[in-house]
Design a protein around this motif. Sequence first.
Motif, PDB file in Angstrom:
ATOM      1  N   ALA A  95       0.840  -1.195   0.000  1.00  0.00           N
ATOM      2  CA  ALA A  95       0.000   0.000   0.000  1.00  0.00           C
ATOM      3  C   ALA A  95       0.878   1.249   0.000  1.00  0.00           C
ATOM      4  CB  ALA A  95      -0.925  -0.010   1.216  1.00  0.00           C
ATOM      5  N   LEU A  96       1.936   1.220   0.789  1.00  0.00           N
ATOM      6  CA  LEU A  96       2.867   2.338   0.844  1.00  0.00           C
ATOM      7  C   LEU A  96       3.482   2.600  -0.529  1.00  0.00           C
ATOM      8  CD1 LEU A  96       4.742   4.437   2.082  1.00  0.00           C
ATOM      9  CD2 LEU A  96       6.168   2.566   2.933  1.00  0.00           C
ATOM     10  N   GLN A  97       3.820   1.536  -1.249  1.00  0.00           N
ATOM     11  CA  GLN A  97       4.401   1.703  -2.577  1.00  0.00           C
ATOM     12  C   GLN A  97       3.457   2.464  -3.507  1.00  0.00           C
ATOM     13  OE1 GLN A  97       7.506   1.104  -3.675  1.00  0.00           O
ATOM     14  NE2 GLN A  97       7.958   0.578  -1.547  1.00  0.00           N
ATOM     15  N   ALA A  98       2.160   2.281  -3.322  1.00  0.00           N
ATOM     16  CA  ALA A  98       1.183   2.992  -4.147  1.00  0.00           C
ATOM     17  C   ALA A  98       1.258   4.501  -3.904  1.00  0.00           C
ATOM     18  CB  ALA A  98      -0.227   2.480  -3.853  1.00  0.00           C
ATOM     19  N   VAL A  99       1.456   4.881  -2.638  1.00  0.00           N
ATOM     20  CA  VAL A  99       1.576   6.313  -2.316  1.00  0.00           C
ATOM     21  C   VAL A  99       2.903   6.850  -2.832  1.00  0.00           C
ATOM     22  CG1 VAL A  99       1.554   8.039  -0.476  1.00  0.00           C
ATOM     23  CG2 VAL A  99       0.100   6.017  -0.286  1.00  0.00           C
ATOM     24  N   LEU A 100       3.968   6.092  -2.628  1.00  0.00           N
ATOM     25  CA  LEU A 100       5.276   6.520  -3.113  1.00  0.00           C
ATOM     26  C   LEU A 100       5.294   6.650  -4.633  1.00  0.00           C
ATOM     27  CD1 LEU A 100       7.618   4.323  -0.880  1.00  0.00           C
ATOM     28  CD2 LEU A 100       7.399   6.818  -0.796  1.00  0.00           C
ATOM     29  N   GLY A 101       4.538   5.779  -5.299  1.00  0.00           N
ATOM     30  CA  GLY A 101       4.504   5.802  -6.755  1.00  0.00           C
ATOM     31  C   GLY A 101       3.546   6.825  -7.334  1.00  0.00           C
ATOM     32  N   GLY A 102       2.758   7.480  -6.459  1.00  0.00           N
ATOM     33  CA  GLY A 102       1.859   8.526  -6.923  1.00  0.00           C
ATOM     34  C   GLY A 102       0.472   8.070  -7.323  1.00  0.00           C
ATOM     35  N   SER A 103       0.159   6.773  -7.167  1.00  0.00           N
ATOM     36  CA  SER A 103      -1.179   6.310  -7.531  1.00  0.00           C
ATOM     37  C   SER A 103      -2.172   6.423  -6.377  1.00  0.00           C
ATOM     38  CB  SER A 103      -1.122   4.862  -8.030  1.00  0.00           C
ATOM     39  OG  SER A 103      -0.633   3.995  -7.023  1.00  0.00           O
TER      40      SER A 103
END
Length: 348
Positions: A80-88
Amino acid sequence: MHPFPIQRRRFAIGAAVAAAAVACPALRAQGKLEKSSISMAVGGKAAFYYLPLTISEQLGYFKAEGLEVEISDFAGGARALQAVLGGSADVCSGAFEHTINLQSKGQFFQSFVLQGRAPQIAIGISNKTLPDFKSLADLKGRRIGVSAPGSSTNMVANLVLSRAGIQPGDVSFIGVGTSAGALTALRSGQIDAMSNTDPVMTMLEQKGDVRIIADTRTLKGTQDVFGGAMPAACLYAPLEFIRKNPNTTQALANAIVHGLKWLQTAGPGDIIKTVPESYLLGDRALYLASFSKIREAISPNGLVPEEGPKTALKALSSFDATVKADRIDLAKLYTNEFALRAGEKFKA
């Protein structure tokens, strides 16, 4: 009970809200939302760990604040964190300790409303593949199921193992999610132990599939494992997002605190009627037994306890050499300003 302690508490909260208004003028009066459509990432939404989020969504509390929130569910908090880091995604509903890991890498994210005041994670040993388990040393070289590698379930496992001198590389961590897939992984013998949340762990425990060796589903168990209060699920976002969108952030905090207020008096029947049927994993009685076990772990007001960030930092730095305690600014990890104002609004 004498009324004065309650009055003093109300005065303290009122004073804190006033101080927050001085520190952050944008919070004095909630104005127009800077952003009314929000994308939120969560890792394992069906778990009790995120029950306040589900309640706020199902009861329409986000919409009541003028928000359209699109929630994307991932296998674990790290994804889930990766989604925020990736901008999605704009905001993450995830574990508090992620704000520490991020800051240690020079990325500033901030928690702005707490959902859980205990991690609600238990570690269980498979009675099928390790029937003769005697100590943590027996886990060397074994497969341990976690919601997703790098998630809070992984963190708790690392912490418990490190106290027995077992390093992360001494075991194999396998992502199994937080629902039916996790049950199948353990029962089929794919893993030898599991660090996971409820209702999964209570279901395995009551059916005799696991033997619990560490438990943070209660406040006492959390104290035993972490040595203090440990903030858990929260809404966190990049510091820049919060600064640019104070009214939107306030609306998100309002919705969660509204859900926390509802949960304070909700009965088992209310929970069953509100959560999606799939969350019950086919067993209503066990789902409610799980709820009874973790109920006290739900935050009553959305506030991060003052000592909580120190406890989280001490835990992470004890087994992760990349987290240098003296380089972490605890004050930047969280703000209680939004939850305090939400608490005033909903009398939470």
